[in-house]
Design a protein around this motif. Structure first.
Motif, PDB file in Angstrom:
ATOM      1  N   PHE A  11      12.389  -1.633  -0.249  1.00 51.55           N
ATOM      2  CA  PHE A  11      13.450  -0.702  -0.639  1.00 51.55           C
ATOM      3  C   PHE A  11      13.001   0.146  -1.820  1.00 51.55           C
ATOM      4  CE2 PHE A  11      13.918  -4.269  -3.415  1.00 51.55           C
ATOM      5  CZ  PHE A  11      14.422  -3.764  -4.609  1.00 51.55           C
ATOM      6  N   ASP A  12      13.699   1.239  -2.037  1.00 45.12           N
ATOM      7  CA  ASP A  12      13.437   2.126  -3.171  1.00 45.12           C
ATOM      8  C   ASP A  12      14.170   1.548  -4.376  1.00 45.12           C
ATOM      9  OD1 ASP A  12      13.322   4.146  -5.071  1.00 45.12           O
ATOM     10  OD2 ASP A  12      13.755   5.752  -3.646  1.00 45.12           O
ATOM     11  N   GLY A  13      13.427   1.062  -5.349  1.00 46.78           N
ATOM     12  CA  GLY A  13      13.999   0.371  -6.496  1.00 46.78           C
ATOM     13  C   GLY A  13      14.764   1.239  -7.472  1.00 46.78           C
ATOM     14  N   VAL A  14      14.660   2.569  -7.361  1.00 44.67           N
ATOM     15  CA  VAL A  14      15.404   3.444  -8.271  1.00 44.67           C
ATOM     16  C   VAL A  14      16.581   4.132  -7.586  1.00 44.67           C
ATOM     17  CG1 VAL A  14      13.436   3.814  -9.806  1.00 44.67           C
ATOM     18  CG2 VAL A  14      13.856   5.436  -7.941  1.00 44.67           C
ATOM     19  N   CYS A  15      16.695   4.006  -6.289  1.00 44.43           N
ATOM     20  CA  CYS A  15      17.763   4.640  -5.517  1.00 44.43           C
ATOM     21  C   CYS A  15      19.038   3.797  -5.600  1.00 44.43           C
ATOM     22  CB  CYS A  15      17.310   4.770  -4.070  1.00 44.43           C
ATOM     23  SG  CYS A  15      18.590   5.247  -2.899  1.00 44.43           S
ATOM     24  N   ALA A  37      11.209  -6.317  -1.660  1.00 41.91           N
ATOM     25  CA  ALA A  37      10.101  -5.740  -2.421  1.00 41.91           C
ATOM     26  C   ALA A  37      10.408  -4.272  -2.680  1.00 41.91           C
ATOM     27  CB  ALA A  37       8.788  -5.879  -1.656  1.00 41.91           C
ATOM     28  N   ALA A  38      10.433  -3.897  -3.941  1.00 45.44           N
ATOM     29  CA  ALA A  38      10.620  -2.486  -4.284  1.00 45.44           C
ATOM     30  C   ALA A  38       9.367  -1.713  -3.908  1.00 45.44           C
ATOM     31  CB  ALA A  38      10.912  -2.339  -5.774  1.00 45.44           C
ATOM     32  N   MET A  39       9.551  -0.523  -3.377  1.00 48.86           N
ATOM     33  CA  MET A  39       8.408   0.304  -2.989  1.00 48.86           C
ATOM     34  C   MET A  39       7.555   0.690  -4.199  1.00 48.86           C
ATOM     35  SD  MET A  39      10.177   3.959  -2.260  1.00 48.86           S
ATOM     36  CE  MET A  39       9.429   5.159  -3.349  1.00 48.86           C
ATOM     37  N   GLN A  40       8.132   0.622  -5.391  1.00 46.38           N
ATOM     38  CA  GLN A  40       7.402   0.956  -6.603  1.00 46.38           C
ATOM     39  C   GLN A  40       6.504  -0.192  -7.077  1.00 46.38           C
ATOM     40  OE1 GLN A  40      10.717   1.385  -6.167  1.00 46.38           O
ATOM     41  NE2 GLN A  40      11.047   3.586  -6.388  1.00 46.38           N
ATOM     42  N   GLY A  41       6.676  -1.377  -6.527  1.00 49.53           N
ATOM     43  CA  GLY A  41       5.865  -2.533  -6.905  1.00 49.53           C
ATOM     44  C   GLY A  41       4.618  -2.659  -6.047  1.00 49.53           C
ATOM     45  N   ASP A  42       3.757  -3.567  -6.434  1.00 47.09           N
ATOM     46  CA  ASP A  42       2.500  -3.766  -5.703  1.00 47.09           C
ATOM     47  C   ASP A  42       2.721  -4.203  -4.261  1.00 47.09           C
ATOM     48  OD1 ASP A  42       1.025  -3.068  -7.953  1.00 47.09           O
ATOM     49  OD2 ASP A  42       0.787  -5.150  -8.610  1.00 47.09           O
ATOM     50  N   HIS A  43       3.587  -5.195  -4.054  1.00 51.34           N
ATOM     51  CA  HIS A  43       3.841  -5.694  -2.695  1.00 51.34           C
ATOM     52  C   HIS A  43       4.469  -4.612  -1.818  1.00 51.34           C
ATOM     53  CE1 HIS A  43       3.432  -9.715  -4.551  1.00 51.34           C
ATOM     54  NE2 HIS A  43       2.957 -10.030  -3.359  1.00 51.34           N
ATOM     55  N   PRO A  55       3.946   5.402   0.044  1.00 50.16           N
ATOM     56  CA  PRO A  55       4.785   4.874  -1.041  1.00 50.16           C
ATOM     57  C   PRO A  55       5.273   5.976  -1.976  1.00 50.16           C
ATOM     58  CG  PRO A  55       2.541   3.988  -1.183  1.00 50.16           C
ATOM     59  CD  PRO A  55       2.582   4.912  -0.014  1.00 50.16           C
ATOM     60  N   ASP A  56       4.648   7.153  -1.914  1.00 48.77           N
ATOM     61  CA  ASP A  56       5.056   8.265  -2.765  1.00 48.77           C
ATOM     62  C   ASP A  56       6.196   9.082  -2.173  1.00 48.77           C
ATOM     63  OD1 ASP A  56       3.090   7.663  -4.697  1.00 48.77           O
ATOM     64  OD2 ASP A  56       1.584   8.677  -3.450  1.00 48.77           O
ATOM     65  N   ASP A  57       6.362   9.048  -0.867  1.00 49.27           N
ATOM     66  CA  ASP A  57       7.409   9.834  -0.234  1.00 49.27           C
ATOM     67  C   ASP A  57       7.965   9.114   0.992  1.00 49.27           C
ATOM     68  OD1 ASP A  57       9.118  11.957   0.322  1.00 49.27           O
ATOM     69  OD2 ASP A  57       7.626  12.956   1.571  1.00 49.27           O
ATOM     70  N   PRO A  58       8.484   7.926   0.814  1.00 51.57           N
ATOM     71  CA  PRO A  58       9.005   7.222   1.993  1.00 51.57           C
ATOM     72  C   PRO A  58      10.382   7.749   2.391  1.00 51.57           C
ATOM     73  CG  PRO A  58       9.385   5.905   0.060  1.00 51.57           C
ATOM     74  CD  PRO A  58       8.652   7.145  -0.393  1.00 51.57           C
ATOM     75  N   THR A  59      10.497   8.160   3.620  1.00 50.58           N
ATOM     76  CA  THR A  59      11.808   8.516   4.144  1.00 50.58           C
ATOM     77  C   THR A  59      12.251   7.481   5.157  1.00 50.58           C
ATOM     78  OG1 THR A  59      10.791   9.930   5.817  1.00 50.58           O
ATOM     79  CG2 THR A  59      11.528  10.991   3.769  1.00 50.58           C
ATOM     80  N   PHE A 117      23.569  10.024  -3.814  1.00 44.07           N
ATOM     81  CA  PHE A 117      24.004   8.741  -4.368  1.00 44.07           C
ATOM     82  C   PHE A 117      23.524   8.472  -5.790  1.00 44.07           C
ATOM     83  CE2 PHE A 117      23.801   8.404   0.240  1.00 44.07           C
ATOM     84  CZ  PHE A 117      25.091   7.995   0.521  1.00 44.07           C
ATOM     85  N   GLY A 118      22.526   9.231  -6.249  1.00 42.34           N
ATOM     86  CA  GLY A 118      22.014   9.050  -7.599  1.00 42.34           C
ATOM     87  C   GLY A 118      20.788   8.165  -7.640  1.00 42.34           C
ATOM     88  N   ARG A 119      20.229   8.075  -8.851  1.00 46.49           N
ATOM     89  CA  ARG A 119      19.036   7.255  -9.034  1.00 46.49           C
ATOM     90  C   ARG A 119      19.030   6.660 -10.426  1.00 46.49           C
ATOM     91  NH1 ARG A 119      13.510   9.823  -8.307  1.00 46.49           N
ATOM     92  NH2 ARG A 119      12.719   8.389  -9.836  1.00 46.49           N
TER      93      ARG A 119
END
Length: 136
Positions: A11-15, A37-43, A55-59, A117-119
């Motif tokens: 998932f996107d950890g900042v969304c 696992a947040a997409m911003q993390g290693d896993h 991981p930079d632009d996951p839709t 929805f914000g971030r």
């Protein structure tokens, strides 16, 4: 409790919408079958790359289960199908909508999720009760 072989939801950890989805999973996955696992993390970023997603632009939403990657509404329906009868019915109804309609609608929301929805300023940090469910 979940094991290393447990399915992983990336998932996107900042969304904020994604954080609500994570809250939903934590509330309804009473058996703890899913890891997160947040997409911003290693896993999370490694899993996205391994399944052909950036991981930079996951839709796409990613569920990794039994070595397979499931994306978009197929992944959502698959998760819902494992949360019990009521949610399995919702997942089945989602699958009844033709993929050529549901996936573009999902991707539109995914592309505009921060505006709609914000971030957060920083990645979501799990509370102590659920920390073992998160990979990073």
């Amino acid at each position: 409790m979940a094991t290393e072989a447990a399915p992983v939801i990336v998932f996107d950890g900042v969304c904020l919408l994604c954080s609500r989805w994570v809250d939903f999973i934590l509330r309804h996955d009473r058996d703890g079958r899913f890891r997160l696992a947040a997409m911003q993390g290693d896993h999370g970023s490694s899993l996205l790359r391994a399944h052909g997603l950036s991981p930079d632009d996951p839709t796409s939403f990613l569920l990794v289960q039994d070595g397979h990657g499931y994306t978009d509404t197929d992944a959502i329906a698959r998760v819902l199908g494992q949360l019990g009868r009521g949610w399995a019915l919702v997942g089945g109804l989602l699958r009844a909508v033709p993929k050529f309609l549901r996936d573009p609608a999902y991707r539109w929301v995914a592309r505009h999720r921060y505006r709609l929805f914000g971030r957060r300023e920083q990645c979501r940090v799990p509370d102590a009760v659920h920390a073992a469910r998160f990979l990073d």
